[in-house]
Design a protein around this motif. Sequence first.
Motif, PDB file in Angstrom:
ATOM      1  N   ARG A  13      -7.943   2.478   2.625  1.00 32.04           N
ATOM      2  CA  ARG A  13      -8.271   1.574   1.523  1.00 32.04           C
ATOM      3  C   ARG A  13      -8.359   0.116   1.970  1.00 32.04           C
ATOM      4  NH1 ARG A  13      -3.339   3.197  -2.152  1.00 32.04           N
ATOM      5  NH2 ARG A  13      -2.419   3.069  -0.065  1.00 32.04           N
ATOM      6  N   VAL A  14      -8.049  -0.139   3.246  1.00 33.44           N
ATOM      7  CA  VAL A  14      -8.017  -1.508   3.774  1.00 33.44           C
ATOM      8  C   VAL A  14      -9.160  -1.718   4.764  1.00 33.44           C
ATOM      9  CG1 VAL A  14      -6.674  -3.192   5.095  1.00 33.44           C
ATOM     10  CG2 VAL A  14      -5.509  -1.656   3.496  1.00 33.44           C
ATOM     11  N   THR A  15      -9.883  -2.815   4.593  1.00 32.39           N
ATOM     12  CA  THR A  15     -10.945  -3.235   5.504  1.00 32.39           C
ATOM     13  C   THR A  15     -10.472  -4.501   6.208  1.00 32.39           C
ATOM     14  OG1 THR A  15     -12.621  -2.354   4.013  1.00 32.39           O
ATOM     15  CG2 THR A  15     -13.359  -3.986   5.623  1.00 32.39           C
ATOM     16  N   GLU A  16     -10.783  -4.619   7.484  1.00 34.06           N
ATOM     17  CA  GLU A  16     -10.377  -5.794   8.261  1.00 34.06           C
ATOM     18  C   GLU A  16     -11.585  -6.441   8.915  1.00 34.06           C
ATOM     19  OE1 GLU A  16      -6.976  -5.171  10.898  1.00 34.06           O
ATOM     20  OE2 GLU A  16      -6.816  -3.169  10.003  1.00 34.06           O
ATOM     21  N   ALA A  17     -11.485  -7.753   9.141  1.00 31.92           N
ATOM     22  CA  ALA A  17     -12.554  -8.467   9.839  1.00 31.92           C
ATOM     23  C   ALA A  17     -11.968  -9.658  10.589  1.00 31.92           C
ATOM     24  CB  ALA A  17     -13.614  -8.951   8.853  1.00 31.92           C
ATOM     25  N   TRP A  18     -12.563  -9.973  11.715  1.00 29.62           N
ATOM     26  CA  TRP A  18     -12.196 -11.145  12.508  1.00 29.62           C
ATOM     27  C   TRP A  18     -13.110 -12.298  12.110  1.00 29.62           C
ATOM     28  CZ3 TRP A  18      -8.747 -13.571  15.194  1.00 29.62           C
ATOM     29  CH2 TRP A  18      -9.112 -14.602  16.056  1.00 29.62           C
ATOM     30  N   ASP A  19     -12.519 -13.465  11.844  1.00 31.70           N
ATOM     31  CA  ASP A  19     -13.280 -14.656  11.471  1.00 31.70           C
ATOM     32  C   ASP A  19     -12.918 -15.779  12.440  1.00 31.70           C
ATOM     33  OD1 ASP A  19     -14.598 -16.767  10.304  1.00 31.70           O
ATOM     34  OD2 ASP A  19     -13.329 -16.848   8.532  1.00 31.70           O
ATOM     35  N   GLY A  20     -13.538 -15.753  13.591  1.00 33.50           N
ATOM     36  CA  GLY A  20     -13.233 -16.723  14.634  1.00 33.50           C
ATOM     37  C   GLY A  20     -13.512 -18.168  14.263  1.00 33.50           C
ATOM     38  N   ASN A  21     -14.365 -18.390  13.288  1.00 32.43           N
ATOM     39  CA  ASN A  21     -14.681 -19.754  12.846  1.00 32.43           C
ATOM     40  C   ASN A  21     -13.826 -20.231  11.683  1.00 32.43           C
ATOM     41  OD1 ASN A  21     -16.768 -20.069  14.730  1.00 32.43           O
ATOM     42  ND2 ASN A  21     -18.202 -19.023  13.370  1.00 32.43           N
ATOM     43  N   ARG A  22     -12.982 -19.351  11.156  1.00 32.87           N
ATOM     44  CA  ARG A  22     -12.098 -19.660  10.022  1.00 32.87           C
ATOM     45  C   ARG A  22     -12.869 -19.942   8.727  1.00 32.87           C
ATOM     46  NH1 ARG A  22      -8.229 -24.163  12.837  1.00 32.87           N
ATOM     47  NH2 ARG A  22      -7.444 -22.887  14.542  1.00 32.87           N
ATOM     48  N   ASP A  23     -14.096 -19.491   8.647  1.00 29.77           N
ATOM     49  CA  ASP A  23     -14.921 -19.763   7.464  1.00 29.77           C
ATOM     50  C   ASP A  23     -14.283 -19.247   6.176  1.00 29.77           C
ATOM     51  OD1 ASP A  23     -16.895 -21.002   9.023  1.00 29.77           O
ATOM     52  OD2 ASP A  23     -17.939 -19.102   9.345  1.00 29.77           O
ATOM     53  N   ILE A  24     -13.754 -18.025   6.211  1.00 30.24           N
ATOM     54  CA  ILE A  24     -13.164 -17.457   5.000  1.00 30.24           C
ATOM     55  C   ILE A  24     -11.913 -18.240   4.590  1.00 30.24           C
ATOM     56  CG2 ILE A  24     -11.699 -15.650   6.023  1.00 30.24           C
ATOM     57  CD1 ILE A  24     -14.007 -15.031   3.085  1.00 30.24           C
TER      58      ILE A  24
ATOM     59  N   PHE B 232       0.810  -1.215   0.000  1.00 30.86           N
ATOM     60  CA  PHE B 232       0.000   0.000   0.000  1.00 30.86           C
ATOM     61  C   PHE B 232       0.843   1.266   0.000  1.00 30.86           C
ATOM     62  CE2 PHE B 232      -3.395  -2.859   0.438  1.00 30.86           C
ATOM     63  CZ  PHE B 232      -4.548  -2.174   0.091  1.00 30.86           C
ATOM     64  N   LYS B 233       2.034   1.204   0.578  1.00 29.68           N
ATOM     65  CA  LYS B 233       2.913   2.379   0.555  1.00 29.68           C
ATOM     66  C   LYS B 233       3.555   2.574  -0.813  1.00 29.68           C
ATOM     67  CE  LYS B 233       3.724   3.146   5.358  1.00 29.68           C
ATOM     68  NZ  LYS B 233       4.648   3.480   6.408  1.00 29.68           N
ATOM     69  N   ALA B 234       3.488   1.563  -1.673  1.00 29.76           N
ATOM     70  CA  ALA B 234       4.089   1.657  -3.012  1.00 29.76           C
ATOM     71  C   ALA B 234       3.246   2.499  -3.965  1.00 29.76           C
ATOM     72  CB  ALA B 234       4.295   0.256  -3.595  1.00 29.76           C
ATOM     73  N   THR B 235       1.979   2.777  -3.604  1.00 29.33           N
ATOM     74  CA  THR B 235       1.103   3.558  -4.471  1.00 29.33           C
ATOM     75  C   THR B 235       0.037   4.279  -3.647  1.00 29.33           C
ATOM     76  OG1 THR B 235      -0.428   3.494  -6.345  1.00 29.33           O
ATOM     77  CG2 THR B 235      -0.420   1.571  -4.907  1.00 29.33           C
ATOM     78  N   ALA B 236      -0.312   5.454  -4.116  1.00 26.66           N
ATOM     79  CA  ALA B 236      -1.408   6.203  -3.490  1.00 26.66           C
ATOM     80  C   ALA B 236      -2.711   5.991  -4.254  1.00 26.66           C
ATOM     81  CB  ALA B 236      -1.055   7.689  -3.446  1.00 26.66           C
ATOM     82  N   SER B 237      -2.691   5.117  -5.245  1.00 23.91           N
ATOM     83  CA  SER B 237      -3.861   4.889  -6.084  1.00 23.91           C
ATOM     84  C   SER B 237      -5.084   4.487  -5.261  1.00 23.91           C
ATOM     85  CB  SER B 237      -3.568   3.794  -7.110  1.00 23.91           C
ATOM     86  OG  SER B 237      -4.740   3.487  -7.841  1.00 23.91           O
ATOM     87  N   GLU B 238      -6.191   5.167  -5.521  1.00 19.81           N
ATOM     88  CA  GLU B 238      -7.456   4.812  -4.886  1.00 19.81           C
ATOM     89  C   GLU B 238      -8.057   3.555  -5.521  1.00 19.81           C
ATOM     90  OE1 GLU B 238      -8.937   6.123  -2.120  1.00 19.81           O
ATOM     91  OE2 GLU B 238      -7.076   7.261  -1.916  1.00 19.81           O
ATOM     92  N   ASP B 239      -7.465   3.090  -6.617  1.00 14.79           N
ATOM     93  CA  ASP B 239      -7.922   1.851  -7.237  1.00 14.79           C
ATOM     94  C   ASP B 239      -7.513   0.627  -6.415  1.00 14.79           C
ATOM     95  OD1 ASP B 239      -9.108   3.169  -9.357  1.00 14.79           O
ATOM     96  OD2 ASP B 239      -7.356   2.970 -10.662  1.00 14.79           O
ATOM     97  N   LEU B 240      -6.514   0.800  -5.563  1.00 16.70           N
ATOM     98  CA  LEU B 240      -6.059  -0.303  -4.717  1.00 16.70           C
ATOM     99  C   LEU B 240      -6.937  -0.393  -3.480  1.00 16.70           C
ATOM    100  CD1 LEU B 240      -4.030  -2.554  -4.108  1.00 16.70           C
ATOM    101  CD2 LEU B 240      -2.558  -0.821  -3.038  1.00 16.70           C
ATOM    102  N   LYS B 241      -7.509  -1.557  -3.272  1.00 17.77           N
ATOM    103  CA  LYS B 241      -8.324  -1.836  -2.090  1.00 17.77           C
ATOM    104  C   LYS B 241      -7.799  -3.121  -1.474  1.00 17.77           C
ATOM    105  CE  LYS B 241     -11.380   1.357  -3.220  1.00 17.77           C
ATOM    106  NZ  LYS B 241     -11.039   2.697  -2.871  1.00 17.77           N
ATOM    107  N   GLY B 242      -7.905  -3.228  -0.173  1.00 18.98           N
ATOM    108  CA  GLY B 242      -7.427  -4.423   0.501  1.00 18.98           C
ATOM    109  C   GLY B 242      -8.409  -4.922   1.535  1.00 18.98           C
ATOM    110  N   PHE B 243      -8.346  -6.202   1.804  1.00 23.49           N
ATOM    111  CA  PHE B 243      -9.165  -6.824   2.837  1.00 23.49           C
ATOM    112  C   PHE B 243      -8.274  -7.768   3.628  1.00 23.49           C
ATOM    113  CE2 PHE B 243     -11.702 -10.324   4.471  1.00 23.49           C
ATOM    114  CZ  PHE B 243     -12.628  -9.616   5.227  1.00 23.49           C
TER     115      PHE B 243
END
Length: 125
Positions: free
Chosen positions: A43-54, A6-17
């Motif tokens: 640009r980054v979204t985070e989530a906890w997956d306690g069941n490891r479903d993802i 993410f530090k390599a570009t300021a592009s708003e096209d880059l999204k992360g999860f």
Amino acid sequence: MLERVFKATASEDLKGFIGWLPMLATDDSAAASRQGAQFRDPRVTEAWDGNRDIGLLFARRLGLEGIAWDVYLVYGRGARWEGSEPPMPSFWMHQLRARTGADPKLWLDPSRLTSEVLTLIEKRE
């Protein structure tokens, strides 16, 4: 790793999860929050997956044994998740053991991963 990309570009096209999974004895939602606080980017979204479903879902998609964790999946701007299975990534790398069935040629190389991401951002579909 994501901070580097993410530090390599300021592009708003880059999204992360980031999907945090409990894979080690010390992994819990509080530990994920502490780790996540070390790098913040709108640009980054985070989530906890306690069941490891993802992790199980992506393992199936990638043809892996076990759970997909410590994987870095890269999608082009046209990728859409439709239905119950995620789309196949345009590119991916991992830090998984050989017994998972992950291709050793895709072992995480930070420079290569960053380059692949930047190439996809520059590519117009």
